[in-house]
Design a protein around this motif. Structure first.
Motif, PDB file in Angstrom:
ATOM      1  N   GLN A 227       0.023  12.971   1.730  1.00  0.00           N
ATOM      2  CA  GLN A 227      -0.718  13.570   0.625  1.00  0.00           C
ATOM      3  C   GLN A 227       0.144  14.576  -0.236  1.00  0.00           C
ATOM      4  OE1 GLN A 227      -3.466  16.261   2.510  1.00  0.00           O
ATOM      5  NE2 GLN A 227      -3.521  15.029   4.197  1.00  0.00           N
ATOM      6  N   ASP A 228       1.026  15.416   0.328  1.00  0.00           N
ATOM      7  CA  ASP A 228       1.670  16.303  -0.284  1.00  0.00           C
ATOM      8  C   ASP A 228       2.904  15.600  -0.942  1.00  0.00           C
ATOM      9  OD1 ASP A 228       1.827  18.637  -1.042  1.00  0.00           O
ATOM     10  OD2 ASP A 228       2.950  19.557   0.795  1.00  0.00           O
ATOM     11  N   SER A 229       3.310  14.459  -0.480  1.00  0.00           N
ATOM     12  CA  SER A 229       4.334  13.653  -1.248  1.00  0.00           C
ATOM     13  C   SER A 229       4.099  13.501  -2.452  1.00  0.00           C
ATOM     14  CB  SER A 229       4.460  12.503  -0.390  1.00  0.00           C
ATOM     15  OG  SER A 229       3.590  11.516  -0.365  1.00  0.00           O
ATOM     16  N   PHE A 230       2.913  13.310  -3.210  1.00  0.00           N
ATOM     17  CA  PHE A 230       2.453  12.995  -4.608  1.00  0.00           C
ATOM     18  C   PHE A 230       3.286  13.855  -5.467  1.00  0.00           C
ATOM     19  CE2 PHE A 230       0.385  13.386  -8.482  1.00  0.00           C
ATOM     20  CZ  PHE A 230       0.214  11.775  -8.663  1.00  0.00           C
ATOM     21  N   GLY A 231       3.310  15.066  -5.448  1.00  0.00           N
ATOM     22  CA  GLY A 231       4.003  16.066  -6.542  1.00  0.00           C
ATOM     23  C   GLY A 231       5.529  15.529  -6.453  1.00  0.00           C
ATOM     24  N   ILE A 232       6.001  15.413  -5.149  1.00  0.00           N
ATOM     25  CA  ILE A 232       7.452  15.414  -5.135  1.00  0.00           C
ATOM     26  C   ILE A 232       7.946  13.730  -5.760  1.00  0.00           C
ATOM     27  CG2 ILE A 232       9.259  14.893  -3.433  1.00  0.00           C
ATOM     28  CD1 ILE A 232       7.950  16.856  -1.544  1.00  0.00           C
ATOM     29  N   VAL A 233       7.065  13.028  -5.498  1.00  0.00           N
ATOM     30  CA  VAL A 233       7.406  11.817  -5.973  1.00  0.00           C
ATOM     31  C   VAL A 233       7.285  11.674  -7.332  1.00  0.00           C
ATOM     32  CG1 VAL A 233       6.483   9.245  -6.411  1.00  0.00           C
ATOM     33  CG2 VAL A 233       6.812  10.385  -4.231  1.00  0.00           C
ATOM     34  N   ASP A 234       6.127  12.322  -7.823  1.00  0.00           N
ATOM     35  CA  ASP A 234       5.768  12.182  -9.416  1.00  0.00           C
ATOM     36  C   ASP A 234       6.872  12.931 -10.222  1.00  0.00           C
ATOM     37  OD1 ASP A 234       4.185  11.320 -11.616  1.00  0.00           O
ATOM     38  OD2 ASP A 234       3.336  13.360 -12.098  1.00  0.00           O
ATOM     39  N   ILE A 235       7.318  14.131  -9.635  1.00  0.00           N
ATOM     40  CA  ILE A 235       8.623  14.727 -10.302  1.00  0.00           C
ATOM     41  C   ILE A 235       9.826  13.928 -10.202  1.00  0.00           C
ATOM     42  CG2 ILE A 235       9.713  16.873 -10.578  1.00  0.00           C
ATOM     43  CD1 ILE A 235       7.253  17.492 -11.738  1.00  0.00           C
ATOM     44  N   MET A 236      10.081  13.767  -9.044  1.00  0.00           N
ATOM     45  CA  MET A 236      11.585  13.132  -8.762  1.00  0.00           C
ATOM     46  C   MET A 236      11.832  11.736  -9.160  1.00  0.00           C
ATOM     47  SD  MET A 236      12.509  15.038  -5.240  1.00  0.00           S
ATOM     48  CE  MET A 236      14.203  15.084  -5.290  1.00  0.00           C
ATOM     49  N   THR A 237      10.920  10.813  -8.921  1.00  0.00           N
ATOM     50  CA  THR A 237      11.115   9.497  -9.048  1.00  0.00           C
ATOM     51  C   THR A 237       9.969   8.568  -9.847  1.00  0.00           C
ATOM     52  OG1 THR A 237      10.241   8.731  -7.084  1.00  0.00           O
ATOM     53  CG2 THR A 237      12.437   9.525  -6.953  1.00  0.00           C
ATOM     54  N   ALA A 238       9.007   9.136  -9.962  1.00  0.00           N
ATOM     55  CA  ALA A 238       7.880   8.531 -10.406  1.00  0.00           C
ATOM     56  C   ALA A 238       7.701   7.176  -9.868  1.00  0.00           C
ATOM     57  CB  ALA A 238       7.934   8.453 -12.036  1.00  0.00           C
ATOM     58  N   GLY A 239       7.833   7.035  -8.411  1.00  0.00           N
ATOM     59  CA  GLY A 239       7.597   5.808  -7.771  1.00  0.00           C
ATOM     60  C   GLY A 239       8.670   4.779  -7.950  1.00  0.00           C
ATOM     61  N   GLY A 240       9.884   4.943  -8.599  1.00  0.00           N
ATOM     62  CA  GLY A 240      10.724   3.990  -8.865  1.00  0.00           C
ATOM     63  C   GLY A 240      11.891   4.463  -7.957  1.00  0.00           C
ATOM     64  N   PRO A 241      13.252   3.800  -8.255  1.00  0.00           N
ATOM     65  CA  PRO A 241      13.209   2.516  -9.019  1.00  0.00           C
ATOM     66  C   PRO A 241      12.572   1.385  -8.387  1.00  0.00           C
ATOM     67  CG  PRO A 241      15.412   3.447  -7.939  1.00  0.00           C
ATOM     68  CD  PRO A 241      14.352   4.167  -7.603  1.00  0.00           C
ATOM     69  N   ALA A 242      12.039   0.533  -9.042  1.00  0.00           N
ATOM     70  CA  ALA A 242      11.588  -0.800  -8.459  1.00  0.00           C
ATOM     71  C   ALA A 242      10.724  -0.501  -7.552  1.00  0.00           C
ATOM     72  CB  ALA A 242      12.809  -1.786  -8.298  1.00  0.00           C
ATOM     73  N   ALA A 244      10.577   1.534  -4.966  1.00  0.00           N
ATOM     74  CA  ALA A 244      11.033   1.941  -3.925  1.00  0.00           C
ATOM     75  C   ALA A 244      10.465   3.067  -3.293  1.00  0.00           C
ATOM     76  CB  ALA A 244      12.647   2.253  -4.043  1.00  0.00           C
ATOM     77  N   THR A 245       9.880   4.024  -4.410  1.00  0.00           N
ATOM     78  CA  THR A 245       9.369   5.291  -3.661  1.00  0.00           C
ATOM     79  C   THR A 245       7.885   5.312  -4.141  1.00  0.00           C
ATOM     80  OG1 THR A 245      10.137   6.555  -5.674  1.00  0.00           O
ATOM     81  CG2 THR A 245      11.292   6.663  -3.569  1.00  0.00           C
ATOM     82  N   ASN A 246       7.169   4.117  -4.409  1.00  0.00           N
ATOM     83  CA  ASN A 246       5.833   4.213  -4.700  1.00  0.00           C
ATOM     84  C   ASN A 246       4.824   4.277  -3.348  1.00  0.00           C
ATOM     85  OD1 ASN A 246       3.767   3.680  -6.289  1.00  0.00           O
ATOM     86  ND2 ASN A 246       3.973   1.603  -6.636  1.00  0.00           N
ATOM     87  N   LEU A 247       4.688   5.367  -2.791  1.00  0.00           N
ATOM     88  CA  LEU A 247       4.138   5.773  -1.825  1.00  0.00           C
ATOM     89  C   LEU A 247       2.410   5.500  -1.910  1.00  0.00           C
ATOM     90  CD1 LEU A 247       5.942   8.778  -0.521  1.00  0.00           C
ATOM     91  CD2 LEU A 247       6.634   6.481  -0.350  1.00  0.00           C
ATOM     92  N   MET A 248       1.855   5.349  -0.783  1.00  0.00           N
ATOM     93  CA  MET A 248       0.440   4.988  -0.951  1.00  0.00           C
ATOM     94  C   MET A 248      -0.393   5.848  -1.882  1.00  0.00           C
ATOM     95  SD  MET A 248      -0.086   3.851   3.151  1.00  0.00           S
ATOM     96  CE  MET A 248      -1.538   3.088   3.008  1.00  0.00           C
ATOM     97  N   VAL A 249      -0.190   7.067  -1.665  1.00  0.00           N
ATOM     98  CA  VAL A 249      -1.019   7.874  -2.744  1.00  0.00           C
ATOM     99  C   VAL A 249      -0.639   7.626  -4.048  1.00  0.00           C
ATOM    100  CG1 VAL A 249      -1.642  10.523  -3.275  1.00  0.00           C
ATOM    101  CG2 VAL A 249      -1.480   9.782  -1.134  1.00  0.00           C
ATOM    102  N   TYR A 250       0.468   7.827  -4.282  1.00  0.00           N
ATOM    103  CA  TYR A 250       1.011   7.581  -5.657  1.00  0.00           C
ATOM    104  C   TYR A 250       0.573   6.086  -6.307  1.00  0.00           C
ATOM    105  CZ  TYR A 250       4.035   8.290  -9.587  1.00  0.00           C
ATOM    106  OH  TYR A 250       4.372   8.623 -11.034  1.00  0.00           O
ATOM    107  N   LYS A 251       0.480   5.057  -5.461  1.00  0.00           N
ATOM    108  CA  LYS A 251       0.004   3.922  -5.711  1.00  0.00           C
ATOM    109  C   LYS A 251      -1.565   4.071  -6.346  1.00  0.00           C
ATOM    110  CE  LYS A 251       0.132  -1.121  -4.527  1.00  0.00           C
ATOM    111  NZ  LYS A 251       0.178  -1.501  -6.226  1.00  0.00           N
ATOM    112  N   ILE A 252      -2.206   4.547  -5.443  1.00  0.00           N
ATOM    113  CA  ILE A 252      -3.874   4.792  -5.815  1.00  0.00           C
ATOM    114  C   ILE A 252      -3.716   5.353  -7.251  1.00  0.00           C
ATOM    115  CG2 ILE A 252      -5.498   6.242  -5.192  1.00  0.00           C
ATOM    116  CD1 ILE A 252      -4.970   5.967  -2.204  1.00  0.00           C
ATOM    117  N   TYR A 253      -3.025   6.443  -7.322  1.00  0.00           N
ATOM    118  CA  TYR A 253      -3.166   7.261  -8.559  1.00  0.00           C
ATOM    119  C   TYR A 253      -2.751   6.363  -9.930  1.00  0.00           C
ATOM    120  CZ  TYR A 253      -1.127  10.160 -12.329  1.00  0.00           C
ATOM    121  OH  TYR A 253      -0.707  10.820 -13.563  1.00  0.00           O
TER     122      TYR A 253
END
Lengths: 294, 304
Positions: A227-242, A244-253
């Motif tokens: 869960q808490d990874s969402f903010g980190i992923v959204d600010i740092m990588t936005a799920g990218g590149p390709a 690679a960091t599209n974690l489950m919560v981020y993908k749901i969003y």
């Protein structure tokens, strides 16, 4: 444990529970039920009713390689960041527990990172780990192309793991230190007088006595990493590149709110819910057992 | 300890110092980067001597991300969640500990289950509920045939609707709807001696009186711990405010941080980004430092 003395007007008693019940019905049970319903239907983004499709949403999600990539990425993220955050915290807590001069200072400061919002620390690490400015840029200068989270998936994953672990070292540290300090001093001292060294004492006395805490933190860290990874992923990588960091919560969003695929997002939510429920049941069974220790 | 271990002590100090440095370094780097000008912040490696543009950058970040109102929104939201949690948890715990009514265990478990599913995983349908908070009740009326009945009898079509997007209520309520604090209070109430309740009852105090005059004052420590934790937790929320504040007037400081990421190919204004980060980091840090004792106690007591 139960109270022997209670109040007899139980109609009043129920009234006290009503606000909480209303809240959890409206914002918890209803949405959770809705997620189950949506996952079994095809919800049209701009209204117009649902079509019952049974398990089709799950089938199409599970047939999608992007989804499996996101599961793999989540597991890698959860595994490595939990491992890092726990091992580092355990080492620091054990050493702080030796209570040499200055241990009070460590005890105070090491907790700070946990108070910081994930997106704020993500922003800090985005700068620190940026390939063209900050500190990894210095490494790139010596060894061009060594580090680029914007292009290299492994580097991006490493960045989000570093940011998450940094925060959770502080959290784990509090629990480890509390557990270590609950071990009677005399036990460790007796062992020392019997001639066992520091490492031996850690292995044979302290470590076994804190295993309940270790299991507890393991579950908490893993659930939080989902869960808490969402903010980190959204600010740092936005799920990218390709992805690679599209974690489950981020993908749901991103599927639900950017792709407007409510049914797919709901099905993914259900899978993540099940995953977290299993972890939580494990956690409560274990806390229950720990209560008996006392 | 009972033995002399000079080498190990040296090793201990060394490791702890490295840990300390890793913990503090990001804070220091953010503060230093926030003091550089555009050229210095993009130097490789960045100079670790503070520059002179600190206040300029703070001002720039403040206006770019419009942080004044956003910090105010964050504050309202965090204080609202903390207060709501403290009050609702105390009421519920009182109900399940001090009364014996039919269905009490069902209520206990209904509340307990909410600990399992964080907002993040039920985010899509929760958003739909907040868009019209009456939709669950409308659905119940429709399914039970009540809205049909009402329409037949009175000719009024029932269409309950109350949107909470872009509102403080919408920000706060769904975050209160988990039971984290209920169990902290429950644990505490269970340790309150029965003699106290007996004495209060003999003196003629009813349930409400006992709750307000005796139970609440003696649970001050719990309130402080829970309040601190919930304030921090709510302040640091990101996904929820990001979704429901489509209009910038209700956005929070944490979500507005995103405005400051230097875009690819644009001017790398890391100094301003770091100044903004510093401003957003500071309030929770102050709370942690000031309330450390409660914060730690609450964390360990709630096991969360």
């Amino acid at each position: 444990m139960e109270k022997r003395v209670t109040f007899s007007r139980w109609s009043i008693g129920i009234l006290f529970a009503v606000p909480q019940l209303l809240l959890i019905f409206t914002f918890f049970y209803w949405p959770a039920g809705q997620a189950v319903y949506w996952s079994l239907t095809l919800q049209q983004p701009w209204g117009g009713g649902n079509i019952w499709v049974g398990l089709d949403n799950f089938r199409s999600i599970l047939a999608n390689t992007d989804y499996w990539n996101s599961i793999t990425a989540s597991l890698i993220f959860a595994g490595i960041s939990t491992g890092l955050a726990m091992v580092i915290a355990l080492v620091l807590a054990t050493l702080t527990d030796r209570q040499l001069a200055g241990s009070r200072l460590y005890r105070v400061v090491l907790i700070w990172p946990y108070g910081i919002a994930a997106p704020a620390l993500a922003m800090a690490f985005r700068f620190i780990l940026a390939p063209e400015a900050g500190f990894m840029a210095a490494v790139n200068k010596v060894w061009p192309g060594f580090w680029d989270p914007g292009l290299n998936g492994a580097d991006a994953m490493a960045s989000v793991i570093i940011a998450f672990s940094w925060k959770y070292v502080g959290y784990n540290f509090i629990f480890f230190l509390a557990a270590l300090q609950a071990i009677p001093r005399s036990l460790v001292e007796a062992a020392a007088m019997d001639g066992s060294g520091v490492l031996r004492r850690f292995r044979d006395i302290q470590f076994p006595l804190i295993t309940p805490t270790i299991f507890f933190l393991l579950v908490i860290n893993i659930t939080e990493s989902f869960q808490d990874s969402f903010g980190i992923v959204d600010i740092m990588t936005a799920g990218g590149p390709a992805n690679a960091t599209n974690l489950m919560v981020y993908k749901i969003y991103s599927d639900g709110f950017k792709g407007l695929d409510y049914s797919g997002a709901a099905a993914q939510s259900i899978i993540l819910m099940l995953l977290i429920i299993v972890l939580t049941i494990f956690q409560f069974r274990f806390i229950e057992r720990r209560v008996h220790y006392k | 300890m009972v033995e002399r271990t000079p080498i190990l002590n040296l090793f201990t100090h060394l490791i702890l110092f490295v840990g300390f440095a890793f913990c503090v370094a990001p804070f220091i780097i953010v503060a230093i980067a926030a003091s550089h000008n555009l050229k210095d912040v993009n130097d490789v490696p960045m100079s670790l001597l503070p520059g002179s543009d600190f206040w300029v950058n703070i001002k720039a970040a403040w206006t770019t991300a419009d942080l004044g109102p956003k910090l105010f929104n964050s504050f309202i939201m965090a204080a609202g969640v903390a207060a709501g949690k403290v009050i609702i948890s105390a009421l519920t715990a009182f109900s399940i500990v001090y009364f014996r009514y039919p269905g009490r265990m069902l209520i206990f478990w209904l509340i307990f289950v909410t600990l399992m599913l964080p907002l993040e995983v039920r985010i899509v349908p929760t958003y739909a509920v907040v868009a019209n908070v009456m939709s669950p009740y409308q659905a119940i009326l429709d399914v039970t045939g009540l809205s049909w009945l009402i329409e037949k009898v009175s000719g009024v079509q029932v269409a309950l609707s109350l949107g909470l997007l872009n509102s403080y209520t919408g920000l706060i309520m769904p975050l209160i709807a988990t039971a984290t604090g209920t169990f902290l209070y429950r644990q505490f109430f269970l340790t309150v001696p029965d003699e106290l309740t007996e004495a209060a009852r003999m003196d003629g105090a009813g349930a409400l009186r006992f709750f307000i005059d005796i139970l609440l004052p003696s649970s001050r420590n719990n309130m402080a711990a829970l309040g601190t934790i919930m304030f921090l937790w709510a302040w640091n929320q990101y996904l929820w405010p990001l979704l429901i504040t489509t209009d910038a007037s209700h956005a929070t400081a944490v979500t507005e941080l995103k405005q400051l990421i230097p875009n690819v190919g644009g001017i790398p204004e890391w100094n301003i980004a770091m100044a903004g980060t510093l401003i957003v980091m500071l309030p929770p840090l102050v709370v942690v430092v000031a309330m450390q004792r409660w914060f730690v106690r609450g964390l360990i007591a709630t096991e969360k």
